[in-house]
Write a protein that holds these residues in place. Structure first.
Motif, PDB file in Angstrom:
ATOM      1  N   ASN A  16       0.432  -0.813  -0.433  1.00  0.00           N
ATOM      2  CA  ASN A  16      -0.276  -0.139   0.152  1.00  0.00           C
ATOM      3  C   ASN A  16       0.571   0.956   0.130  1.00  0.00           C
ATOM      4  OD1 ASN A  16      -2.562  -1.699   0.152  1.00  0.00           O
ATOM      5  ND2 ASN A  16      -2.488  -2.264   2.841  1.00  0.00           N
ATOM      6  N   GLU A  17       0.812   2.357  -0.517  1.00  0.00           N
ATOM      7  CA  GLU A  17       1.251   3.531  -0.849  1.00  0.00           C
ATOM      8  C   GLU A  17      -0.137   4.698  -0.062  1.00  0.00           C
ATOM      9  OE1 GLU A  17       2.873   4.532  -5.003  1.00  0.00           O
ATOM     10  OE2 GLU A  17       3.926   3.009  -4.263  1.00  0.00           O
ATOM     11  N   THR A  18       0.398   5.698  -0.098  1.00  0.00           N
ATOM     12  CA  THR A  18      -0.290   6.602   0.959  1.00  0.00           C
ATOM     13  C   THR A  18       0.630   7.743   0.404  1.00  0.00           C
ATOM     14  OG1 THR A  18      -1.252   5.002   2.805  1.00  0.00           O
ATOM     15  CG2 THR A  18      -1.188   8.175   2.704  1.00  0.00           C
ATOM     16  N   CYS A  19      -0.141   8.561   0.230  1.00  0.00           N
ATOM     17  CA  CYS A  19       0.246  10.228  -0.335  1.00  0.00           C
ATOM     18  C   CYS A  19       0.148  11.131   0.762  1.00  0.00           C
ATOM     19  CB  CYS A  19       0.177  10.856  -2.236  1.00  0.00           C
ATOM     20  SG  CYS A  19       0.600  12.129  -2.782  1.00  0.00           S
ATOM     21  N   ALA A  20       1.027  11.537   1.194  1.00  0.00           N
ATOM     22  CA  ALA A  20       1.467  12.449   2.084  1.00  0.00           C
ATOM     23  C   ALA A  20       1.232  14.088   1.714  1.00  0.00           C
ATOM     24  CB  ALA A  20       1.879  12.522   3.127  1.00  0.00           C
ATOM     25  N   LEU A  21       1.997  14.023   0.876  1.00  0.00           N
ATOM     26  CA  LEU A  21       1.905  15.516   0.530  1.00  0.00           C
ATOM     27  C   LEU A  21       2.026  15.424  -1.313  1.00  0.00           C
ATOM     28  CD1 LEU A  21       4.769  17.001   2.330  1.00  0.00           C
ATOM     29  CD2 LEU A  21       1.979  17.814   2.503  1.00  0.00           C
ATOM     30  N   SER A  22       0.986  16.288  -2.068  1.00  0.00           N
ATOM     31  CA  SER A  22       1.395  16.334  -3.650  1.00  0.00           C
ATOM     32  C   SER A  22       1.734  17.754  -4.313  1.00  0.00           C
ATOM     33  CB  SER A  22      -0.900  16.006  -3.716  1.00  0.00           C
ATOM     34  OG  SER A  22      -0.588  14.432  -3.303  1.00  0.00           O
ATOM     35  N   GLY A  23       2.890  17.198  -3.878  1.00  0.00           N
ATOM     36  CA  GLY A  23       2.919  18.692  -4.863  1.00  0.00           C
ATOM     37  C   GLY A  23       3.269  20.842  -4.300  1.00  0.00           C
ATOM     38  N   VAL A  24       3.077  20.468  -3.095  1.00  0.00           N
ATOM     39  CA  VAL A  24       3.095  21.366  -2.178  1.00  0.00           C
ATOM     40  C   VAL A  24       4.677  22.766  -2.495  1.00  0.00           C
ATOM     41  CG1 VAL A  24       3.507  21.820  -0.079  1.00  0.00           C
ATOM     42  CG2 VAL A  24       1.498  20.155  -0.837  1.00  0.00           C
ATOM     43  N   SER A  25       3.980  23.427  -2.908  1.00  0.00           N
ATOM     44  CA  SER A  25       5.119  24.735  -2.928  1.00  0.00           C
ATOM     45  C   SER A  25       4.835  26.441  -2.203  1.00  0.00           C
ATOM     46  CB  SER A  25       5.010  25.245  -3.970  1.00  0.00           C
ATOM     47  OG  SER A  25       5.070  24.426  -5.302  1.00  0.00           O
ATOM     48  N   ALA A  26       5.568  26.946  -1.522  1.00  0.00           N
ATOM     49  CA  ALA A  26       5.285  28.581  -0.955  1.00  0.00           C
ATOM     50  C   ALA A  26       7.156  28.910  -0.711  1.00  0.00           C
ATOM     51  CB  ALA A  26       5.051  28.185   0.053  1.00  0.00           C
ATOM     52  N   ASN A  27       6.762  29.922  -0.586  1.00  0.00           N
ATOM     53  CA  ASN A  27       7.813  30.466  -0.412  1.00  0.00           C
ATOM     54  C   ASN A  27       8.149  31.872   1.008  1.00  0.00           C
ATOM     55  OD1 ASN A  27      10.938  31.873  -0.769  1.00  0.00           O
ATOM     56  ND2 ASN A  27       9.343  34.334  -2.209  1.00  0.00           N
ATOM     57  N   ILE A  28       8.918  32.048   2.003  1.00  0.00           N
ATOM     58  CA  ILE A  28       8.737  32.059   3.096  1.00  0.00           C
ATOM     59  C   ILE A  28       9.672  32.937   3.511  1.00  0.00           C
ATOM     60  CG2 ILE A  28       8.593  31.922   5.561  1.00  0.00           C
ATOM     61  CD1 ILE A  28       7.532  28.543   4.490  1.00  0.00           C
ATOM     62  N   GLU A  29       9.402  34.415   4.034  1.00  0.00           N
ATOM     63  CA  GLU A  29      10.165  35.137   3.243  1.00  0.00           C
ATOM     64  C   GLU A  29      11.171  35.039   6.010  1.00  0.00           C
ATOM     65  OE1 GLU A  29      10.828  37.678   1.741  1.00  0.00           O
ATOM     66  OE2 GLU A  29       9.452  36.686  -0.014  1.00  0.00           O
ATOM     67  N   THR A  30      12.420  36.272   5.338  1.00  0.00           N
ATOM     68  CA  THR A  30      13.166  35.941   6.162  1.00  0.00           C
ATOM     69  C   THR A  30      12.552  36.960   7.321  1.00  0.00           C
ATOM     70  OG1 THR A  30      15.253  35.841   4.971  1.00  0.00           O
ATOM     71  CG2 THR A  30      15.816  36.809   7.591  1.00  0.00           C
ATOM     72  N   GLY A  31      12.543  36.603   8.889  1.00  0.00           N
ATOM     73  CA  GLY A  31      11.517  37.221   9.507  1.00  0.00           C
ATOM     74  C   GLY A  31      10.105  37.074  10.311  1.00  0.00           C
ATOM     75  N   ASP A  32       9.433  35.923   8.980  1.00  0.00           N
ATOM     76  CA  ASP A  32       7.797  35.750   9.476  1.00  0.00           C
ATOM     77  C   ASP A  32       7.927  34.602  10.251  1.00  0.00           C
ATOM     78  OD1 ASP A  32       7.085  38.188   7.529  1.00  0.00           O
ATOM     79  OD2 ASP A  32       6.503  36.498   5.718  1.00  0.00           O
ATOM     80  N   THR A  33       7.105  34.767  11.037  1.00  0.00           N
ATOM     81  CA  THR A  33       6.263  33.742  11.515  1.00  0.00           C
ATOM     82  C   THR A  33       5.181  33.348  10.922  1.00  0.00           C
ATOM     83  OG1 THR A  33       7.043  35.078  14.165  1.00  0.00           O
ATOM     84  CG2 THR A  33       4.635  33.056  13.682  1.00  0.00           C
ATOM     85  N   VAL A  34       5.262  32.247  10.077  1.00  0.00           N
ATOM     86  CA  VAL A  34       4.337  31.201   9.584  1.00  0.00           C
ATOM     87  C   VAL A  34       3.211  29.915  10.173  1.00  0.00           C
ATOM     88  CG1 VAL A  34       3.830  29.983   6.745  1.00  0.00           C
ATOM     89  CG2 VAL A  34       5.130  31.919   6.961  1.00  0.00           C
ATOM     90  N   ALA A  35       2.083  29.914  10.227  1.00  0.00           N
ATOM     91  CA  ALA A  35       1.470  28.773  10.487  1.00  0.00           C
ATOM     92  C   ALA A  35       1.070  27.856   9.697  1.00  0.00           C
ATOM     93  CB  ALA A  35      -0.068  29.384  11.372  1.00  0.00           C
ATOM     94  N   LEU A  36       1.216  26.949   9.981  1.00  0.00           N
ATOM     95  CA  LEU A  36       1.012  25.462   9.465  1.00  0.00           C
ATOM     96  C   LEU A  36      -0.596  25.164   9.515  1.00  0.00           C
ATOM     97  CD1 LEU A  36       2.038  23.876   6.080  1.00  0.00           C
ATOM     98  CD2 LEU A  36       3.893  22.688   7.956  1.00  0.00           C
ATOM     99  N   CYS A  37      -1.381  25.226   8.651  1.00  0.00           N
ATOM    100  CA  CYS A  37      -2.104  24.356   9.854  1.00  0.00           C
ATOM    101  C   CYS A  37      -2.824  23.477   8.287  1.00  0.00           C
ATOM    102  CB  CYS A  37      -3.755  25.414  10.173  1.00  0.00           C
ATOM    103  SG  CYS A  37      -3.011  26.456  10.374  1.00  0.00           S
ATOM    104  N   GLY A  38      -3.982  22.667   9.245  1.00  0.00           N
ATOM    105  CA  GLY A  38      -5.148  21.641   8.586  1.00  0.00           C
ATOM    106  C   GLY A  38      -5.385  20.191   9.742  1.00  0.00           C
ATOM    107  N   PRO A  39      -6.373  19.336   9.480  1.00  0.00           N
ATOM    108  CA  PRO A  39      -6.991  18.575   9.828  1.00  0.00           C
ATOM    109  C   PRO A  39      -5.699  17.586  10.015  1.00  0.00           C
ATOM    110  CG  PRO A  39      -7.826  18.561   8.210  1.00  0.00           C
ATOM    111  CD  PRO A  39      -7.076  19.562   7.939  1.00  0.00           C
TER     112      PRO A  39
END
Length: 231
Positions: A16-39
């Protein structure tokens, strides 16, 4: 500061294979506080592990501080030791060490001189307001004090990126707000980026950006806090 593109991750269990991430992309700037959310099951922990250089087995491109991250253990170990800090929900302090020794430990791993270790450790303990508790062990500290020690340990080597996993989940509201303000203020002062996996609206409401995941896909991105977090 951190940029990832087309990140895909699949877990295999037998046939069995489970896909945990499917082509995720983002750019995060220096000094930012970024929340990663989801169920639960959305891919938050998987993406956090990849960005924290704890998982090399993925497809896609990852850049940290302008440098492409090669997917080999030696490279990721060195980068993690030099440029990353970690904050955990359950603090993960070493119980037989004092607060001072817990904070000093990453500097020992990086072969920082004794004199410089002392200066850096005392400075960051003072910055998080815990200097007067430096010689106490974790079991002698409150939850909020332990989290301050954990923040000091994560920041003592002036990392470029801090990975935080539910850092306020075990804290009462007053203490959580103090910890959040501390993380943000020190992050801006030190130009350290925070990537925070969280279900806590108290945390997301103070973040510069919110990235939402669902079923391994990035489904939404919000600039500024004061939004409710899925899950």
């Amino acid at each position: 500061m951190i940029w990832f593109e087309g990140i895909c991750k699949t877990y295999k269990q037998g046939d069995n294979e489970t896909c945990a991430l499917s082509g995720v992309s983002a750019n995060i700037e220096t000094g930012d506080t970024v929340a990663l959310c989801g169920p639960s099951g959305s891919g938050k922990s998987t993406l956090l592990n990849i960005c924290g250089l704890l998982d090399n087995d993925y497809h896609g491109e990852l850049y940290l501080d302008g440098q492409r991250v090669a997917q080999d253990t030696m490279t990721t170990t060195l980068l993690r030791r030099e440029k990353l800090g970690f904050i955990f929900q359950n603090y993960n302090l070493i119980p037989v060490m004092t607060a001072y020794e817990n904070v000093e430990y990453p500097l020992l791993l990086n072969n920082v001189s004794s004199k410089e270790r002392s200066r850096m450790t005392r400075h960051i303990l003072d910055a998080v307001g815990i200097a007067d508790q430096a010689h106490k062990r974790p079991n002698q500290l409150s939850g909020g004090q332990q989290q301050r020690v954990a923040i000091a340990r994560a920041l003592v080597k002036y990392p470029r990126l801090v990975i935080a996993d539910e850092p306020t989940a075990n804290l009462d509201t007053q203490t959580a707000n103090l910890v959040i303000d501390l993380m943000r203020s020190l992050g801006k002062e030190m130009q350290t980026t925070f990537l925070v996996a969280t279900h806590d609206d108290r945390m997301t409401s103070h973040c510069d950006r919110i990235i939402r995941l669902q079923d391994g896909l990035l489904i939404d991105e919000i600039n500024g806090g004061f939004q409710q977090c899925a899950g």
